[in-house]
Design a protein around this motif. Structure first.
Motif, short mmCIF file in Angstrom:
data_model
loop_
_atom_site.label_atom_id
_atom_site.label_comp_id
_atom_site.label_asym_id
_atom_site.label_seq_id
_atom_site.Cartn_x
_atom_site.Cartn_y
_atom_site.Cartn_z
N VAL A 18 0.61 -1.10 -0.07
CA VAL A 18 -0.02 0.04 -0.05
C VAL A 18 0.74 1.17 0.05
O VAL A 18 0.61 2.14 -0.62
CB VAL A 18 -0.75 0.02 1.28
N GLU A 19 1.78 1.17 0.84
CA GLU A 19 2.90 2.33 0.75
C GLU A 19 3.39 2.98 -0.52
O GLU A 19 3.38 3.91 -0.98
CB GLU A 19 4.17 2.10 1.95
N GLN A 20 3.81 1.65 -1.44
CA GLN A 20 4.37 2.13 -2.35
C GLN A 20 3.45 2.60 -3.38
O GLN A 20 3.90 3.16 -4.09
CB GLN A 20 5.15 0.62 -2.93
N ILE A 21 2.29 2.01 -3.58
CA ILE A 21 1.36 2.37 -4.41
C ILE A 21 1.09 3.78 -4.24
O ILE A 21 0.83 4.68 -5.11
CB ILE A 21 0.11 1.43 -4.26
N MET A 22 0.78 4.19 -2.87
CA MET A 22 0.47 5.65 -2.62
C MET A 22 1.96 6.54 -2.80
O MET A 22 1.45 7.56 -3.58
CB MET A 22 -0.14 5.80 -1.00
N ALA A 23 2.87 6.00 -2.56
CA ALA A 23 4.10 6.98 -2.93
C ALA A 23 4.21 7.23 -4.44
O ALA A 23 4.52 8.32 -4.79
CB ALA A 23 5.28 6.24 -2.31
N ASN A 24 3.92 6.22 -5.02
CA ASN A 24 4.19 6.34 -6.52
C ASN A 24 3.09 7.09 -7.19
O ASN A 24 3.23 7.69 -8.25
CB ASN A 24 4.41 4.96 -7.15
N THR A 25 1.74 6.99 -6.62
CA THR A 25 0.84 7.97 -7.42
C THR A 25 0.57 9.16 -6.85
O THR A 25 0.47 10.30 -7.74
CB THR A 25 -0.74 7.08 -6.95
N PHE A 26 0.85 9.62 -5.56
CA PHE A 26 0.74 10.74 -5.02
C PHE A 26 1.89 11.57 -4.78
O PHE A 26 1.89 12.78 -4.04
CB PHE A 26 -0.27 10.76 -3.82
#
Length: 314
Positions: free
Chosen positions: A154-162
């Protein structure tokens, strides 16, 4: 993948009995491909049918738009698009998982949620063997009835998206040269941010990537100190543990540390993206000295500061 709705999530906050059992609960879901995916159930606030989504301009790639959720406007992203799954069907999918990290609430659109399973953390391993394009977004893998389950980061998805959260101004600790923090986290994003906070505090640090690696290294450090007649507290001021990690979770790691006399007097702080009262209770039940939710750099620094100052005085 027939199930939809919050009946899956009803008793999530009552699951404090998992603390110290080295077991995790995973919500299984699909993205319209041949693969099975999972997400740590504590990272999911609720599950629902895909709601009406309002398109918005200048949204990051993969973000479908915005929804109103109990008075809050939150972005909703297509998990298959963000993860670059080229074999996923083009339609949005009928289910939404609401997840939370670093003060952000986000909806993940998926093609269906299945059920919650319970797995031993020692059966969860690093994702070296994954060959799909989603590799960057997978934090671990496990097997369920012969099927490979990829657990999303989840952390990586959020960091890459936002974009990654910015670590602001943090006042350094005076006399911090004598301070040493050992931290463990399976998320590369989190490790980078923790290191930034510690560097701004002017504190030396070492790290591990999962609980088992951390326990092996900590045991080795304590053994070497004992053998040479040194005090382990001279080289270890504080231990910062993530709650959910492959191979050994933070609860079992904390229990191991707290039951080992060699680490007596060394504070253990639990750092977790899971900020519910249930998770705080789980941390307390295994003896953590403090609990701080990810990822608030200022909150982390201010949680560590008094414990590190106390370490200097003792």
């Amino acid at each position: 993948m027939a199930h939809n709705g919050n009946s899956l999530m009803d008793s999530v906050d009552g699951r404090t009995k998992l603390a110290g059992s080295n077991r995790m609960e995973i919500l299984l879901f699909e993205l319209g491909t041949h693969e099975t995916f999972g997400i740590n159930v504590f990272k999911v606030r609720e599950v629902s049918k895909t709601p009406a989504i309002t398109k918005a301009p200048n949204m990051p790639s993969g973000v479908e738009g915005l929804i109103s959720l109990r008075g809050n406007v939150i972005p909703v992203l297509s998990l298959a698009k963000v993860m670059g799954l080229t074999d996923a069907p083009p339609e949005r999918g009928g289910s939404m998982m609401v997840t939370e990290y670093s003060k952000r609430t986000l909806g993940f659109l998926v093609h269906g949620v299945d059920r919650i399973i319970r797995v031993d953390w020692d059966k969860v391993r690093a994702p070296e063997s994954i060959t799909s394009g989603a590799h960057d977004y997978i934090t671990a893998i496990t097997e369920v009835q012969g099927r490979l389950v990829s657990i999303v980061d989840v952390e990586q998805i959020m960091a890459n998206t936002f974009g990654e959260s910015v670590v602001g101004q943090i006042e350094p600790l005076h006399e911090a040269d004598d301070l040493n923090v050992f931290f463990v986290d399976d998320s590369a994003v989190a490790r980078k941010k923790i290191a930034e906070v510690l560097e701004k505090l002017c504190v030396r640090h070492k790290h591990a990537q999962n609980g088992l690696e951390a326990w092996t290294r900590l045991s080795s450090m304590a053994g070497a100190a004992q053998q040479s007649g040194r005090n382990i507290r001279d080289e270890l001021s504080l231990i910062l543990v993530d709650a959910e990690m492959p191979e050994m979770d933070g609860y079992v790691l904390t229990k191991n540390i707290k039951s080992d006399a060699r680490f007596e007097g060394i504070p253990v702080v639990m750092h977790s993206s899971l900020s519910s009262e249930a998770n705080r209770a789980m941390g307390k039940s295994v003896g953590v000295d403090a609990y701080v939710a990810k990822f608030d750099a200022e909150a982390l620094a201010e949680t560590l500061r008094p414990l590190l100052l106390k370490s200097l005085r003792d």
